[in-house]
Design a protein around this motif. Structure first.
Motif, short mmCIF file in Angstrom:
data_model
loop_
_atom_site.label_atom_id
_atom_site.label_comp_id
_atom_site.label_asym_id
_atom_site.label_seq_id
_atom_site.Cartn_x
_atom_site.Cartn_y
_atom_site.Cartn_z
N ALA A 143 -11.60 0.95 17.75
CA ALA A 143 -10.23 0.78 17.24
C ALA A 143 -10.29 0.38 15.77
CB ALA A 143 -9.48 -0.28 18.04
N TYR A 144 -9.26 0.76 15.06
CA TYR A 144 -9.08 0.43 13.64
C TYR A 144 -7.70 -0.17 13.50
CZ TYR A 144 -8.47 1.54 8.55
OH TYR A 144 -8.23 1.50 7.21
N THR A 145 -7.63 -1.40 12.99
CA THR A 145 -6.34 -2.05 12.78
C THR A 145 -6.19 -2.42 11.31
OG1 THR A 145 -7.31 -4.22 13.33
CG2 THR A 145 -6.24 -3.01 15.12
N ILE A 146 -4.95 -2.40 10.85
CA ILE A 146 -4.65 -2.84 9.49
C ILE A 146 -3.21 -3.35 9.49
CG2 ILE A 146 -4.07 -0.46 8.80
CD1 ILE A 146 -5.07 -1.27 5.94
N ALA A 147 -3.03 -4.59 9.04
CA ALA A 147 -1.70 -5.21 9.06
C ALA A 147 -1.31 -5.65 7.65
CB ALA A 147 -1.69 -6.42 10.00
N PHE A 148 -0.22 -5.10 7.17
CA PHE A 148 0.35 -5.46 5.87
C PHE A 148 -0.67 -5.31 4.74
CE2 PHE A 148 2.64 -8.15 9.04
CZ PHE A 148 3.80 -7.40 9.03
N GLY A 149 -1.48 -4.26 4.84
CA GLY A 149 -2.49 -4.05 3.81
C GLY A 149 -2.52 -2.66 3.25
N ILE A 150 -2.09 -1.67 4.02
CA ILE A 150 -2.31 -0.29 3.57
C ILE A 150 -1.44 0.08 2.38
CG2 ILE A 150 -0.64 0.98 5.01
CD1 ILE A 150 -3.21 2.84 5.60
N ARG A 151 -0.31 -0.60 2.21
CA ARG A 151 0.53 -0.26 1.05
C ARG A 151 -0.12 -0.71 -0.26
NH1 ARG A 151 2.67 -5.15 2.57
NH2 ARG A 151 3.38 -6.50 0.87
N ASN A 152 -1.13 -1.58 -0.17
CA ASN A 152 -1.83 -2.04 -1.37
C ASN A 152 -3.06 -1.18 -1.69
OD1 ASN A 152 -0.17 -4.44 -1.78
ND2 ASN A 152 -1.12 -5.19 0.10
N VAL A 153 -3.34 -0.19 -0.85
CA VAL A 153 -4.45 0.74 -1.10
C VAL A 153 -3.96 1.84 -2.04
CG1 VAL A 153 -6.03 2.38 -0.04
CG2 VAL A 153 -5.46 0.24 1.16
N PRO A 154 -4.61 2.05 -3.17
CA PRO A 154 -4.13 3.08 -4.10
C PRO A 154 -4.06 4.48 -3.50
CG PRO A 154 -5.64 1.60 -5.22
CD PRO A 154 -5.70 1.26 -3.76
N ARG A 155 -5.14 4.92 -2.84
CA ARG A 155 -5.19 6.27 -2.27
C ARG A 155 -5.09 6.17 -0.75
NH1 ARG A 155 -10.44 8.53 -5.28
NH2 ARG A 155 -11.12 6.43 -4.71
N ILE A 156 -3.87 6.05 -0.27
CA ILE A 156 -3.64 5.85 1.15
C ILE A 156 -4.17 7.02 1.97
CG2 ILE A 156 -1.82 5.63 2.91
CD1 ILE A 156 -0.19 4.07 0.84
N GLU A 157 -4.01 8.23 1.46
CA GLU A 157 -4.48 9.40 2.19
C GLU A 157 -5.99 9.31 2.45
OE1 GLU A 157 -2.98 9.39 -0.73
OE2 GLU A 157 -1.16 10.64 -0.67
N LYS A 158 -6.74 8.85 1.46
CA LYS A 158 -8.19 8.73 1.61
C LYS A 158 -8.54 7.65 2.63
CE LYS A 158 -12.49 8.61 -0.99
NZ LYS A 158 -13.12 8.53 -2.32
#
Length: 258
Positions: A143-158
């Motif tokens: 499993a892969y979880t991410i909470a309230f962090g992905i919007r801070n990743v510059p290249r979300i698609e990557k």
């Protein structure tokens, strides 16, 4: 509230809140934000959400339903302070092994301290690395979880493609993130609270309101529920769906690697 939001075509990589920055500049700016807020991050989450973030995170782990078999491996990305990882270990009956990955060393330091106090270090591994370039082999996690962090990743698609790469077939992707509220009257109150009160609270509690202006603006730039679901599908995930929390203030997206 959707006027500033990004589409699946991208644009977050040069958006530091409402400000446009050069390609490659955003990551350093985001790192500085979280170095500044790390010690008060969990307290500010309580104050900013009225404690609701705890219920949303509990809902995330409940939907994940971690296996209680030994050897169940989870990667929790942007999870520096350990909030999700601790819940997963508890829900698994102490059997889950969770790798907590964060690009920010200050956040990881807080998480390690909390894990040591809670006697959870045996279940946790802390790794400082970038979500866009995960230092793990293919098919490494259940499993892969991410909470309230992905919007801070510059290249979300990557980052989403990396999530798919490191998951085993049958693996689960779960992302909890602030999203697009669609409730008349409540949206106005939420807007006023976000832009006027949260930076002021941040200044009182941490002595610095600027990081919280960025965090509020970054929420408004993040894709809405449907657009983010499209991005998850484009990264190779199947059976993509989501659940709204508190009228869409937050949304929990789920996908499977088939």
């Amino acid at each position: 509230m959707s006027k500033q939001r990004t589409t699946p075509a991208g644009g977050m990589e040069t958006a530091f809140g409402f400000r446009k920055v050069e390609a490659g500049e955003k990551q350093g700016l985001v790192n500085d934000v979280f170095h500044r807020v790390a010690r008060r991050y969990d307290l500010m989450n309580d104050l900013m959400s009225g404690g609701l973030h705890r219920l949303w995170k509990n809902g995330m782990v409940a939907w994940l339903s971690p296996s209680k078999r030994p050897g169940y491996n989870v990667l929790d990305v942007a999870g520096g302070t350990g909030d999700i990882a601790f819940r997963i270990v508890e829900a698994s009956g102490g059997n889950a092994d969770v790798t907590v990955l964060d690009i920010n060393g200050s956040m990881l330091s807080v998480g390690r301290e909390r894990a040591e106090k809670g006697g959870l270090l045996g279940n946790l591994t802390f790794v400082e690395a970038n979500a866009e370039e995960l230092p793990f082999g293919a098919c490494s996690f259940d499993a892969y979880t991410i909470a309230f962090g992905i919007r801070n990743v510059p290249r979300i698609e990557k980052a989403l493609k990396e999530a798919n790469r490191v998951l085993r077939p049958g693996g689960r992707f779960l992302c909890l993130e602030f999203s697009d509220l669609d409730m008349p009257f409540l949206d106005r109150a939420y807007e006023a609270w976000s832009f006027h009160m949260i930076p002021r609270i941040g200044e009182v509690v941490t002595g610095d309101g600027e990081p919280y202006r960025y965090l509020v603006e970054s929420i408004r730039r993040f894709p809405n529920q449907e657009n983010f679901a499209t991005m998850i599908r484009q990264a190779g995930f199947s059976r993509v769906t989501w659940r709204d929390y508190s009228g869409g203030i937050a949304a929990l997206h789920s996908g499977w690697k088939i």
